[in-house]
Write a protein that holds these residues in place. Structure first.
Motif, PDB file in Angstrom:
ATOM      1  N   ALA A 429      39.442  24.996  46.195  1.00  0.00           N
ATOM      2  CA  ALA A 429      39.290  25.731  47.454  1.00  0.00           C
ATOM      3  C   ALA A 429      39.428  27.232  47.256  1.00  0.00           C
ATOM      4  CB  ALA A 429      40.320  25.224  48.466  1.00  0.00           C
ATOM      5  N   GLU A 430      40.328  27.647  46.356  1.00  0.00           N
ATOM      6  CA  GLU A 430      40.529  29.088  46.153  1.00  0.00           C
ATOM      7  C   GLU A 430      39.286  29.735  45.540  1.00  0.00           C
ATOM      8  OE1 GLU A 430      42.722  26.912  42.765  1.00  0.00           O
ATOM      9  OE2 GLU A 430      42.466  26.743  44.935  1.00  0.00           O
ATOM     10  N   VAL A 431      38.547  28.981  44.740  1.00  0.00           N
ATOM     11  CA  VAL A 431      37.327  29.527  44.135  1.00  0.00           C
ATOM     12  C   VAL A 431      36.257  29.744  45.194  1.00  0.00           C
ATOM     13  CG1 VAL A 431      35.460  29.107  42.497  1.00  0.00           C
ATOM     14  CG2 VAL A 431      37.808  28.529  41.882  1.00  0.00           C
ATOM     15  N   THR A 432      36.012  28.731  46.020  1.00  0.00           N
ATOM     16  CA  THR A 432      35.002  28.869  47.074  1.00  0.00           C
ATOM     17  C   THR A 432      35.405  29.935  48.078  1.00  0.00           C
ATOM     18  OG1 THR A 432      36.063  27.054  48.277  1.00  0.00           O
ATOM     19  CG2 THR A 432      34.213  26.491  46.855  1.00  0.00           C
ATOM     20  N   SER A 433      36.708  30.053  48.343  1.00  0.00           N
ATOM     21  CA  SER A 433      37.175  31.090  49.263  1.00  0.00           C
ATOM     22  C   SER A 433      36.887  32.476  48.691  1.00  0.00           C
ATOM     23  CB  SER A 433      38.676  30.923  49.524  1.00  0.00           C
ATOM     24  OG  SER A 433      39.165  31.978  50.320  1.00  0.00           O
ATOM     25  N   ARG A 434      37.125  32.638  47.385  1.00  0.00           N
ATOM     26  CA  ARG A 434      36.871  33.918  46.731  1.00  0.00           C
ATOM     27  C   ARG A 434      35.380  34.256  46.782  1.00  0.00           C
ATOM     28  NH1 ARG A 434      37.332  39.011  45.654  1.00  0.00           N
ATOM     29  NH2 ARG A 434      36.656  39.617  43.571  1.00  0.00           N
ATOM     30  N   GLN A 435      34.521  33.244  46.584  1.00  0.00           N
ATOM     31  CA  GLN A 435      33.076  33.486  46.634  1.00  0.00           C
ATOM     32  C   GLN A 435      32.638  33.904  48.037  1.00  0.00           C
ATOM     33  OE1 GLN A 435      31.644  33.606  43.611  1.00  0.00           O
ATOM     34  NE2 GLN A 435      33.753  33.059  43.076  1.00  0.00           N
ATOM     35  N   LYS A 477      25.782  36.080  40.633  1.00  0.00           N
ATOM     36  CA  LYS A 477      27.023  35.536  40.072  1.00  0.00           C
ATOM     37  C   LYS A 477      27.636  34.494  41.001  1.00  0.00           C
ATOM     38  CE  LYS A 477      28.320  39.403  37.104  1.00  0.00           C
ATOM     39  NZ  LYS A 477      29.371  40.371  36.723  1.00  0.00           N
ATOM     40  N   VAL A 478      27.606  34.756  42.304  1.00  0.00           N
ATOM     41  CA  VAL A 478      28.108  33.776  43.266  1.00  0.00           C
ATOM     42  C   VAL A 478      27.289  32.492  43.160  1.00  0.00           C
ATOM     43  CG1 VAL A 478      28.352  33.250  45.728  1.00  0.00           C
ATOM     44  CG2 VAL A 478      29.032  35.496  44.858  1.00  0.00           C
ATOM     45  N   ARG A 479      25.983  32.639  43.067  1.00  0.00           N
ATOM     46  CA  ARG A 479      25.117  31.463  42.905  1.00  0.00           C
ATOM     47  C   ARG A 479      25.512  30.658  41.677  1.00  0.00           C
ATOM     48  NH1 ARG A 479      19.650  33.143  40.554  1.00  0.00           N
ATOM     49  NH2 ARG A 479      21.133  33.469  38.873  1.00  0.00           N
ATOM     50  N   GLY A 485      29.010  26.127  38.254  1.00  0.00           N
ATOM     51  CA  GLY A 485      30.424  26.043  37.886  1.00  0.00           C
ATOM     52  C   GLY A 485      30.840  27.065  36.864  1.00  0.00           C
ATOM     53  N   MET A 486      30.058  28.166  36.739  1.00  0.00           N
ATOM     54  CA  MET A 486      30.407  29.202  35.759  1.00  0.00           C
ATOM     55  C   MET A 486      31.645  29.939  36.228  1.00  0.00           C
ATOM     56  SD  MET A 486      26.696  30.767  34.654  1.00  0.00           S
ATOM     57  CE  MET A 486      27.494  31.986  33.615  1.00  0.00           C
ATOM     58  N   SER A 487      32.403  30.441  35.264  1.00  0.00           N
ATOM     59  CA  SER A 487      33.609  31.190  35.610  1.00  0.00           C
ATOM     60  C   SER A 487      33.242  32.503  36.271  1.00  0.00           C
ATOM     61  CB  SER A 487      34.443  31.466  34.353  1.00  0.00           C
ATOM     62  OG  SER A 487      33.715  32.267  33.452  1.00  0.00           O
ATOM     63  N   GLU A 488      34.166  33.025  37.054  1.00  0.00           N
ATOM     64  CA  GLU A 488      33.906  34.296  37.746  1.00  0.00           C
ATOM     65  C   GLU A 488      33.919  35.475  36.777  1.00  0.00           C
ATOM     66  OE1 GLU A 488      35.722  34.647  41.764  1.00  0.00           O
ATOM     67  OE2 GLU A 488      36.920  32.944  41.083  1.00  0.00           O
TER      68      GLU A 488
END
Length: 488
Positions: A429-435, A477-479, A485-488
């Protein structure tokens, strides 16, 4: 679409430069490409052939460039003969039977070879008679120069004899002789010392040019209408003398002058600073790998005590010739040359090899085998010295571009493939929130650009345009995070 048709079509539409760059960086079509003439593309990306916006001027400029590099190759062929002819010539005096030149000391030789004072005056005769000892030749004499050339030839011949490529043309002695001749002429014309590894670079360039020449001829045989293609005429002229085409690429690959790729930096160490290739190796393992996989970097450094120079010197100097298949290597070199073109032409700045996509690609190669590298030190060293086969090199190339936030290729690159819903990566969830936060910032930048004031100052407009370009890169990058599933 084959490259002959591709170049002709987009040249007529005056958009060849943009289409060539985007097509080269379209990783979604890597595995389905046919009729791609990679060395032909390299000529444009390395600057031996021009890329112009005017289609009519394009052909004329290409023909002139071909003539120029053929002339350059011919000059290189004459360079050695000219060097030997211009060397100081000395006529030896007669040597008595009781006077052995082979037993003479260097001081005696120097005394005998020094011209008399009369030779230095205006009234001196045109020829000064002195002894030229072939066993202890003067530095600039024809003997000394011939010895130097012979030594270079012998070294290159020894390296070429160790070249065991499973490629039909390299089973033919004349192919290795042609590559050796190219290297000897390069070293002579450029006054550069031969370095081990040059033979593999030149041989791969020869392979690529020979491959493309054969492929283009096959394309024309299968589709005779291509013979009337304007770019085929230029191609025929460019590859009529194959060694000349290889020589032109080799110069652009090694030399730094005129915005060449500058591999010389990784072969010739400056006297006042650390070797360029050592700096690049340390950056890959100590910096770039530590950013994306700190545990792997710690394992290689602290636990295994594997220094980066042990394997990365070869990876980087040879641009991965021994790590990848030839088909994959053609694509990897195209991407590296594409970066050079964009950075020097569009960015209008010198190409910095120590911050190039080659270093980021080397990092991705390490990440690709991170699991087997974690087995033990012996296995890790074996994998690094003999890299295992790679199935999808396009994914590693794309990741190499996207992990460099400052890469000039981000806006031009297309992702390898689209993930289906069933194969989509489940993200925390924290990853999608950051995106989502990043997307909000991107939307704001895009709105500012599209709804900008009409009376903006030039510097303000330039700043806004830079923000727009950065927003596009962030969208990609968001895509990649959401789809791949690439790292930020």
């Amino acid at each position: 679409m084959n490259d002959l048709a591709f170049f002709s079509l987009h040249s007529s539409k005056n958009n060849l430069e943009d289409k060539l760059l985007r097509d080269t960086l379209d990783f979604s079509s890597f595995r389905s490409r046919e009729g791609v003439l990679y060395s032909w593309r390299w000529h444009f990306l390395l600057g031996t052939l021009p890329l112009l916006s005017d289609g009519d001027a394009q052909l004329t400029a290409c023909q002139s460039s071909c003539e120029a590099w053929v002339h350059q190759w011919e000059e290189a062929g004459c360079s050695l003969d000219q060097t030997l002819r211009s060397a100081p010539q000395r006529k030896a005096r007669a040597v008595r039977f009781d006077e052995s030149s082979s037993s003479s000391t260097s001081s005696e030789v120097e005394d005998r070879t020094r011209p008399p004072a009369s030779c230095l005056t205006d009234a001196a005769p045109p020829t000064c008679f002195a002894t030229e000892n072939p066993l202890v030749p003067a530095v600039e004499s024809s003997y000394a120069l011939q010895f130097q050339v012979d030594a270079v030839r012998q070294t290159i011949a020894k390296d070429m004899s160790r070249l065991f490529w499973d490629v039909p043309i390299f089973q033919e002695p004349q192919t290795k002789d042609a590559v050796s001749d190219i290297l000897v002429k390069y070293c002579t014309a450029e006054k550069r010392e031969y370095r081990q590894g040059f033979h593999e670079l030149a041989a791969f360039l020869y392979y690529a040019c020979h491959r493309d020449k054969m492929q283009a001829e096959q394309l024309v045989r299968d589709n005779p209408v291509l013979r009337s293609n304007s770019f085929f005429t230029v191609f025929e002229k460019a590859y009529a003398d194959l060694p000349a085409a290889v020589y032109a690429l080799l110069r652009r690959l090694i030399l730094e002058e005129d915005n060449g790729l500058g591999l010389a930096r990784w072969y010739y160490a400056a006297t006042s600073e650390q070797s360029g290739v050592v700096v690049a190796c340390e950056r890959v393992q100590q910096d770039l790998l530590a950013q994306v996989a700190p545990e792997l970097q710690h394992r290689l450094d602290a636990e295994y005590d594997i220094q980066s120079v042990v394997y990365l010197v070869r990876w980087l100097r040879l641009l991965f010739v021994r790590e990848l298949s030839f088909d994959q290597l053609l694509r990897v070199w195209a991407v590296i040359f594409c970066e050079r073109y964009v950075q020097t032409t569009a960015g209008r700045r010198a190409y910095v090899l120590d911050d190039s996509v080659a270093l980021y690609f080397a990092t991705q190669l390490l990440l690709h085998i991170r699991v087997p590298l974690s087995t033990d030190a012996g296995t890790a060293l074996q994998l690094l010295m003999k890299y295992p086969p790679v199935e999808h090199v396009e994914e590693l190339l794309y990741r190499a571009i996207m992990t460099n936030a400052d890469s000039c290729l981000i806006r031009l690159a297309t992702a390898p493939h689209v993930i289906s819903v069933a194969d989509a990566v489940t993200l925390p969830a924290e990853v999608t929130s950051r995106q989502g936060e990043i997307l909000a910032g991107v939307i704001q930048n895009l709105e500012q650009y599209w709804f900008r004031a009409e009376d903006m100052k030039p510097e303000e407009l330039q700043c806004l345009t830079d923000s727009y370009i950065q927003a596009i890169a962030q969208l990609k990058k968001v895509r990649d995070v959401l789809l791949h599933g690439m790292s930020e």
